[in-house]
Design an enzyme around this catalytic site. Structure first.
Site, PDB file in Angstrom:
ATOM      1  N   LYS A  45      -4.415   2.660   2.472  1.00 39.79           N
ATOM      2  CA  LYS A  45      -5.686   1.933   2.467  1.00 39.79           C
ATOM      3  C   LYS A  45      -6.706   2.748   3.268  1.00 39.79           C
ATOM      4  CE  LYS A  45      -4.007  -2.847   2.081  1.00 39.79           C
ATOM      5  NZ  LYS A  45      -2.663  -2.590   1.557  1.00 39.79           N
TER       6      LYS A  45
ATOM      7  N   LYS B 192       1.698 -11.126  -6.235  1.00 40.99           N
ATOM      8  CA  LYS B 192       1.869 -11.562  -4.861  1.00 40.99           C
ATOM      9  C   LYS B 192       3.008 -12.577  -4.779  1.00 40.99           C
ATOM     10  CE  LYS B 192      -1.511  -9.451  -2.628  1.00 40.99           C
ATOM     11  NZ  LYS B 192      -1.285  -8.599  -1.430  1.00 40.99           N
TER      12      LYS B 192
END
Length: 358
Positions: free
Chosen positions: A263, A160
Site C-alpha cells: 500500500k 472480504k
C-alpha cells in the site's frame, strides 16, 4: 526541492455504501491534497488519506502537514522522514510528480529509471490487471456483487471475510465459486480476524474451492502461524503484518508468505513501495499493489507504481467505484478488468492541477 513552497487542502469523500471488513466498516475517507512548487516554478501534487491500522491517524497527519507547510512558508528546510506514512506519501508523491514533470516524463517512467525496473529493449505494459473488491454481506449480496463484477469484465475478485462466523463465510465463498465458475480467480481477505484453528479450516476450504490466496488470515504478529499455513493448496498473503511497527520482519519472507500487499499510502510513497517490490521479487514473493480506498491522486499514482513493476499480478486498484464522489473525474477508470496508466508528464499531466491551482 527541500525549500519548495507547500500548499495543503483538506477533503472528505463518502463511499456509495460502507465497505464491510473484519476491522469494521469504512463509510467515509478524510484526507489532504498537498501541492509543492519548486524554486524553478515546477508544481507537483500529492495526497494523504490516512487509514488508522495501516497509517497514522487523521489528526496526526493534519498536525504534521500543517507544521511542514508553516516551515516551508518561512523558507526553512523540511524533512519528510519524521512524518507518518500517509503524510510522507503525500509530500514524497508531490515531489516526484514535480520531478517527473520537469523532465517531461510520466511518473512510472521516472520510477522505473530511479529504481531500476526499466529493462532496455523490453516493451513494458501500460496497463495493470486489477481485482474487484467484494465487501462483507449476506450470501445473496455477496453473490450479486461478484456476478456484477464479472459482468463488468473482472476475472479476479477479492472477497472480504472474517467479519462473521466462519460457517457463514463458508456459505458465501462456496456460493460465489458456484456462481462465477472456475475461470474466475478468487482471493479472500480476512484482515487478521481468525485464530489458528479457524484459519487452518479456512485454508482447507479455500484450497478445495480453488482460491488463489488468503490475505492476512491471522493476526499481524503471528508470523510462525502464517508459515504453518503455507504449501497447503492456497497461497498466503501478508498485509497488516507489513505495517505493524511491533513486528520484526524476517529477511526471508518467502518462508511466511507467497504474496505481500503493498500500500503506497502506508509505505510512505511510490519510491519505498517500488523498492520493496524489487526486494520481494528477488525473494520469489509476489508484490500486489493496492490502495487504502484513496482519492483520485493517490489512486492514479498507485497505478504508476504497479505499471513500473514488470509482470505485476492483478492489483487492488479498482477502488474508485467504491466512492460516491471523487475529487475529479476518475483518471484511472477500469476497463475489462484493467487500468491504463494516465498519459502526460507526472501523475496525469495537467489533469489534476485544478485541485490546487487556478
Amino acid at each position: 526541492m527541500r525549500r519548495a513552497k507547500l500548499e495543503l487542502e483538506p477533503f472528505s469523500l463518502r463511499l456509495k455504501k460502507p465497505l464491510g471488513t473484519a476491522k469494521g466498516e469504512i463509510g467515509e475517507r478524510w484526507g489532504f491534497l498537498v501541492g509543492v512548487e519548486t524554486d524553478d516554478g515546477v508544481r507537483g501534487i500529492g495526497e494523504a488519506t490516512p487509514l488508522p491500522g495501516w497509517t497514522e491517524s487523521y489528526e496526526e497527519c493534519r498536525a504534521r502537514l500543517e507544521e511542514m507547510r508553516d516551515t516551508a512558508g518561512k523558507g526553512r528546510e523540511f524533512d519528510t522522514e519524521t512524518l507518518g506514512s500517509a503524510a510522507r506519501h503525500a509530500v514524497n508523491l508531490a515531489r516526484m510528480d514535480a520531478e517527473a514533470r520537469a523532465k517531461g516524463m510520466a511518473l512510472h517512467e521516472r520510477l522505473a529509471d530511479r529504481f531500476g525496473t526499466r529493462r532496455d529493449g523490453v516493451d513494458r505494459s501500460t496497463t495493470v490487471p486489477v481485482n474487484a473488491t467484494v465487501g462483507d454481506g449476506s450470501v445473496d449480496e455477496t453473490v450479486s456483487a461478484a456476478e456484477t463484477a464479472v459482468e463488468n469484465g473482472f476475472d479476479c475478485l477479492k472477497l472480504k471475510v472474517g467479519a462473521r462466523a466462519f460457517e457463514e463465510d463458508e456459505k458465501r465463498l462456496r456460493a460465489v465459486r458456484d456462481a462465477v465458475g472456475d475461470d474466475v480467480v478468487l482471493r479472500a481477505d480476512a484482515n487478521g480476524a481468525w485464530e489458528r484453528e479457524t484459519a487452518s479450516a479456512a485454508v482447507d476450504l479455500l484450497s478445495a474451492l480453488g482460491f488463489a490466496y488468503i490475505e492476512q488470515p491471522l493476526a499481524a504478529r503471528d508470523l510462525s502461524g502464517h508459515a504453518e499455513l503455507r504449501d497447503r493448496g492456497v497461497g498466503i498473503a501478508l498485509d497488516e503484518t507489513l505495517y505493524d511497527s511491533s513486528v520484526s520482519l524476517p529477511l526471508n519472507l518467502r518462508k511466511h508468505a507467497d504474496a505481500v500487499i503493498l500500500k503506497p499510502m502506508a509505505l510512505g510513497g511510490p519510491g519505498p513501495t517500488l523498492s520493496l517490490a524489487r526486494y520481494l521479487r528477488r525473494s520469489d514473493v509476489a508484490p500486489v499493489v493496492t490502495t487504502t480506498v484513496d482519492a483520485a491522486v493517490a489512486r492514479a499514482a498507485a497505478v504508476h507504481v504497479a505499471v513500473a513493476i514488470p509482470e505485476v499480478p492483478p492489483c487492488g486498484l479498482a477502488t474508485g467505484d467504491l466512492l460516491a464522489e471523487d475529487l475529479v473525474d476518475d483518471p484511472v477508470p477500469v476497463t475489462d478488468g484493467e487500468i491504463a496508466v494516465p498519459e502526460g508528464p507526472g501523475i496525469a499531466g495537467n489533469a489534476l492541477d485544478c485541485l490546487l491551482w487556478d
